[in-house]
Scaffold this motif. Structure first.
Motif, PDB file in Angstrom:
ATOM      1  N   PRO A   1      85.345  29.213 135.093  1.00 53.57           N
ATOM      2  CA  PRO A   1      84.150  30.340 136.163  1.00 53.57           C
ATOM      3  C   PRO A   1      84.931  31.328 136.884  1.00 53.57           C
ATOM      4  N   GLN A   2      83.647  32.114 136.633  1.00 54.10           N
ATOM      5  CA  GLN A   2      84.299  33.306 137.614  1.00 54.10           C
ATOM      6  C   GLN A   2      84.281  33.561 139.176  1.00 54.10           C
ATOM      7  N   PRO A   3      84.524  33.737 140.031  1.00 52.27           N
ATOM      8  CA  PRO A   3      84.442  33.892 141.034  1.00 52.27           C
ATOM      9  C   PRO A   3      82.793  35.181 141.252  1.00 52.27           C
ATOM     10  N   ALA A   4      82.305  34.548 142.669  1.00 58.98           N
ATOM     11  CA  ALA A   4      81.021  35.148 142.752  1.00 58.98           C
ATOM     12  C   ALA A   4      81.337  36.539 143.344  1.00 58.98           C
ATOM     13  N   ALA A   5      83.271  36.569 143.448  1.00 60.76           N
ATOM     14  CA  ALA A   5      83.072  38.107 144.961  1.00 60.76           C
ATOM     15  C   ALA A   5      83.536  38.532 143.073  1.00 60.76           C
ATOM     16  N   TRP A   6      83.393  38.802 142.047  1.00 60.97           N
ATOM     17  CA  TRP A   6      83.690  39.630 141.627  1.00 60.97           C
ATOM     18  C   TRP A   6      83.274  40.852 140.866  1.00 60.97           C
ATOM     19  N   ALA A   7      81.672  40.868 141.851  1.00 58.23           N
ATOM     20  CA  ALA A   7      80.995  42.156 141.526  1.00 58.23           C
ATOM     21  C   ALA A   7      81.328  42.656 141.485  1.00 58.23           C
ATOM     22  N   GLY A   8      82.038  42.863 143.298  1.00 58.97           N
ATOM     23  CA  GLY A   8      82.699  43.936 143.021  1.00 58.97           C
ATOM     24  C   GLY A   8      83.787  44.876 142.372  1.00 58.97           C
ATOM     25  N   LEU A   9      84.703  44.327 141.394  1.00 56.59           N
ATOM     26  CA  LEU A   9      85.276  44.046 140.319  1.00 56.59           C
ATOM     27  C   LEU A   9      85.241  44.852 139.359  1.00 56.59           C
ATOM     28  N   THR A  10      83.848  44.331 139.106  1.00 55.35           N
ATOM     29  CA  THR A  10      83.268  44.478 137.230  1.00 55.35           C
ATOM     30  C   THR A  10      83.546  45.746 136.708  1.00 55.35           C
ATOM     31  N   VAL A  11      84.028  46.072 135.744  1.00 55.62           N
ATOM     32  CA  VAL A  11      84.550  48.208 134.664  1.00 55.62           C
ATOM     33  C   VAL A  11      82.539  48.569 135.527  1.00 55.62           C
ATOM     34  N   ALA A  12      82.032  48.154 135.465  1.00 51.82           N
ATOM     35  CA  ALA A  12      81.262  49.157 136.135  1.00 51.82           C
ATOM     36  C   ALA A  12      80.743  49.554 136.714  1.00 51.82           C
TER      37      ALA A  12
ATOM     38  N   LEU B   1      92.045  42.720 139.977  1.00 51.98           N
ATOM     39  CA  LEU B   1      92.033  41.080 139.401  1.00 51.98           C
ATOM     40  C   LEU B   1      93.328  40.634 140.206  1.00 51.98           C
ATOM     41  N   GLU B   2      92.715  38.859 140.776  1.00 50.34           N
ATOM     42  CA  GLU B   2      94.164  38.008 141.302  1.00 50.34           C
ATOM     43  C   GLU B   2      93.679  36.498 140.525  1.00 50.34           C
ATOM     44  N   ASN B   3      94.392  35.887 140.490  1.00 43.90           N
ATOM     45  CA  ASN B   3      94.284  34.602 139.990  1.00 43.90           C
ATOM     46  C   ASN B   3      93.432  33.750 140.650  1.00 43.90           C
ATOM     47  N   ALA B   4      92.306  33.323 139.805  1.00 48.28           N
ATOM     48  CA  ALA B   4      90.987  33.164 140.776  1.00 48.28           C
ATOM     49  C   ALA B   4      91.334  31.493 141.008  1.00 48.28           C
ATOM     50  N   ASP B   5      90.916  30.453 141.821  1.00 46.06           N
ATOM     51  CA  ASP B   5      90.788  29.766 141.673  1.00 46.06           C
ATOM     52  C   ASP B   5      89.828  28.766 141.362  1.00 46.06           C
ATOM     53  N   VAL B   6      90.319  28.251 140.237  1.00 44.70           N
ATOM     54  CA  VAL B   6      89.788  27.058 139.276  1.00 44.70           C
ATOM     55  C   VAL B   6      89.752  26.248 140.073  1.00 44.70           C
ATOM     56  N   PRO B   7      88.291  25.429 140.289  1.00 42.62           N
ATOM     57  CA  PRO B   7      88.312  23.975 140.385  1.00 42.62           C
ATOM     58  C   PRO B   7      88.746  22.965 139.714  1.00 42.62           C
ATOM     59  N   PRO B   8      89.625  21.589 140.073  1.00 44.61           N
ATOM     60  CA  PRO B   8      90.757  21.126 139.304  1.00 44.61           C
ATOM     61  C   PRO B   8      89.044  20.276 138.107  1.00 44.61           C
ATOM     62  N   GLU B   9      88.086  20.209 138.683  1.00 43.29           N
ATOM     63  CA  GLU B   9      87.552  19.855 137.184  1.00 43.29           C
ATOM     64  C   GLU B   9      87.276  20.476 136.162  1.00 43.29           C
ATOM     65  N   GLN B  10      87.346  21.720 135.758  1.00 46.51           N
ATOM     66  CA  GLN B  10      87.260  22.430 135.047  1.00 46.51           C
ATOM     67  C   GLN B  10      88.409  23.128 134.755  1.00 46.51           C
TER      68      GLN B  10
ATOM     69  N   PRO C   1      85.361  40.472 133.350  1.00 51.56           N
ATOM     70  CA  PRO C   1      83.838  40.810 134.223  1.00 51.56           C
ATOM     71  C   PRO C   1      83.637  41.973 134.304  1.00 51.56           C
ATOM     72  N   TRP C   2      82.977  42.606 133.555  1.00 50.65           N
ATOM     73  CA  TRP C   2      82.579  43.687 132.727  1.00 50.65           C
ATOM     74  C   TRP C   2      81.228  44.819 133.461  1.00 50.65           C
ATOM     75  N   SER C   3      80.158  43.813 134.287  1.00 46.80           N
ATOM     76  CA  SER C   3      79.137  44.342 134.319  1.00 46.80           C
ATOM     77  C   SER C   3      77.957  43.142 135.384  1.00 46.80           C
ATOM     78  N   GLY C   4      77.211  43.814 136.198  1.00 46.41           N
ATOM     79  CA  GLY C   4      76.331  43.132 137.577  1.00 46.41           C
ATOM     80  C   GLY C   4      76.496  42.263 138.346  1.00 46.41           C
ATOM     81  N   GLU C   5      76.016  41.199 138.194  1.00 48.35           N
ATOM     82  CA  GLU C   5      76.046  40.319 139.916  1.00 48.35           C
ATOM     83  C   GLU C   5      76.027  39.931 139.888  1.00 48.35           C
ATOM     84  N   GLU C   6      76.173  38.490 139.065  1.00 45.65           N
ATOM     85  CA  GLU C   6      76.781  37.617 139.203  1.00 45.65           C
ATOM     86  C   GLU C   6      77.358  37.457 137.615  1.00 45.65           C
ATOM     87  N   PRO C   7      78.112  35.858 138.049  1.00 46.52           N
ATOM     88  CA  PRO C   7      78.439  35.467 136.770  1.00 46.52           C
ATOM     89  C   PRO C   7      77.357  34.835 134.936  1.00 46.52           C
TER      90      PRO C   7
END
Length: 542
Positions: A443-454, A392-401, A423-429
């Protein structure tokens, strides 16, 4: 270095790999979007299978959560957000059944402004015994309208806040985190009780937050600031320090810091050492002490004080073989003088993840894996931060969040991005972080779908499987190796060292390098025959 073959030094924490769990962001059992103790308990088998020895939990005590638990309102209870005392007991027992040790975070520098002591101090007024537990002072100026001194908060802005009756109180962090006055014996007595409360419940150790900050220079004088220096703490928890200064501490001009690293702080840890010695099982303490020199860091781990201190030198160093070599030599030299074992760490909840610091993307990940592999070969103990085993890299968290109090005080964002839930599993947050749908507290980046434990489990070449292989290699080859580290001259771009018949090579240059003789034990990237590619590391056994 102490000889770990000597039975007196055969204690678990001297060579353990500890995995830091950021409680809010590891696993959510009830679907509220925030991690909790039952969620962690359910995931402990994953940590056992990863190959770590201990788990460090960030604060889960009763807290208004202004600094996500580092503002403690009750040190002897669990915040309902995270569960109950029964959940804590269950977590500790389950970890022990799995062969894992539990280290809990202790926050002794300051409390929450909602702690019963601070509320009593506000009600009691100036000159009262209740106020003497904290650092209340009269202000400067004709009507006390100016802060008592020029100290600045680590989170930005003045380190003082004025209350209704005109006095000011010190807070080296957020205004909701008033600093205790550790010259008041009531404070030390209270924290001895806190230690015993958790030791009696079976915890194996304490990570001590801001360990260098408990005692301030008694006069609370102004800080002397040289031209070009930033007024305030001098503590760069962002991990963005200019590494050419940070990794070469010997030549640095020391800052004037009357708020940090005072000699009397060591009396606190001598007392704590005695408390822990009353309990079986080699209970331990590890200091978060952002000191200015290796020598001052070593003072925290003298034989009658703390067990360990975090060694941030490698974390602050640039991607550079000479910088890494200096970190290794200076660390081992200073700690050998006090018969202490080193610690090694590359990421935690307060700094930008090292995959991002090293350049991000594929380059940053290659370098992060290489640095981790070299670090795990060194004598002493290692600390891993949750999610680094997934790349995992640092995620870009939007300022309002964003929710980091440092962001609100300074406009600088570095901590939310490393605290985004696992991120443990699945295709979306929420990627299996908890039941239900939608984003968790950050919020988790959508790109983390390929970086889950599963997604990584069982996949050859994945970062998760690399970490499992590296930790297994550490147990088989690094732990039995001699403690002596011998640096090899392999060129300006290569860090190379031996521990007995184990040879470690890290290529920080741009070109592949020829490997010395030896069988490959584990590598951070696929080798090109006997060539080690750029931004890669390997262990060899003669």
């Amino acid at each position: 270095m102490p000889d770990l073959n000597d039975p007196k030094n055969d204690v678990w924490w001297r060579h353990a790999v500890t995995y830091q769990v950021y409680v809010r962001s590891f696993a959510d059992s009830d679907g509220d979007g925030v991690g909790d103790l039952p969620g962690i308990t359910a995931r402990l088998p994953y940590l056992r299978d990863l190959g770590v020895d201990a788990v460090w939990l960030t604060p889960f005590y009763t807290s208004p959560q202004h600094d996500h638990g580092y503002d403690v309102a009750d040190y002897e209870d669990v915040d309902p957000l995270f569960g109950s005392l029964a959940d804590a007991d269950r977590l500790i027992a389950t970890a022990h059944d799995l062969g894992l040790k539990i280290i809990v975070d202790l926050v002794p520098n300051h409390s929450s402004d909602e702690h019963v002591w601070f509320q009593a101090a506000l009600a009691a007024g100036p000159g009262s015994p209740e106020r003497a537990r904290y650092l209340f002072r009269e202000g400067k100026g004709g009507h006390g309208e100016e802060p008592p001194n020029n100290w600045q908060s680590v989170f930005g802005g003045p380190a003082w806040t004025r209350v209704e009756d005109g006095q000011w109180y010190l807070h080296l962090f957020d205004s909701t985190q008033p600093d205790f006055d550790w010259r008041n014996p009531e404070v030390g007595d209270m924290f001895e009780g806190v230690l015993r409360f958790w030791l009696d419940r079976g915890v194996d150790g304490f990570r001590v937050d801001v360990a260098h900050g408990l005692l301030k220079e008694e006069s609370l004088r102004d800080q002397v600031v040289e031209a070009g220096e930033r007024l305030g703490s001098g503590v760069d928890t962002s991990g963005q320090a200019q590494a050419d200064n940070q990794h070469s501490m010997v030549e640095r001009t020391l800052r004037d810091e009357p708020m940090w690293d005072q000699p009397e702080v060591h009396d606190v840890y001598r007392r704590w050492h005695g408390v822990l010695a009353e309990y079986a099982g080699d209970r331990m303490t590890v200091a978060e002490a952002w000191t200015q020199t290796p020598e001052s860091m070593a003072r925290f781990v003298r034989p009658d004080e703390m067990s360990q201190a975090f060694n941030f030198a490698w974390l602050l160093a640039p991607w550079s073989a000479p910088a890494f070599a200096e970190v290794v030599t200076s660390t081992l030299e200073q700690l050998s003088e006090v018969d202490a074992s080193p610690t090694w760490v590359l990421s935690n909840h307060d700094v930008i993840r090292h995959a991002t610091r090293y350049g991000g993307g594929e380059l940053g990940l290659r370098r992060a894996r290489a640095a981790t592999l070299a670090m795990l070969a060194l004598p002493g103990s290692a600390y891993l931060y949750q999610g680094e085993e997934l790349g995992l890299e640092n995620a870009d968290v939007p300022p309002e969040q964003r929710q980091d109090p440092a962001w609100f005080r300074t406009g600088t964002e570095w901590r939310d991005g490393c605290r985004v839930p696992m991120p443990w599993s699945g295709e979306e947050p929420p990627f299996g972080f908890g039941p239900g749908a939608g984003q968790p507290w950050l919020p988790q980046p959508a790109a983390w779908a390929g970086l889950t434990v599963a997604a990584e489990e069982g996949v050859e070449g994945s970062t998760l499987e690399f970490y499992r292989a590296a930790l297994a290699a550490r147990r088989a080859h690094a732990l039995p190796a001699p403690e002596t580290v011998e640096l090899l001259d392999a060129g300006d771009d290569v860090l190379a060292f031996t521990r007995g018949d184990l040879t470690v090579v890290l290529n920080a240059g741009q070109d592949a390098v020829e490997l010395p003789a030896g069988d490959v034990v584990v590598a951070s990237e696929e080798l090109e025959g006997r060539l080690l590619p750029a931004d890669a590391a390997v262990w060899l056994r003669a």
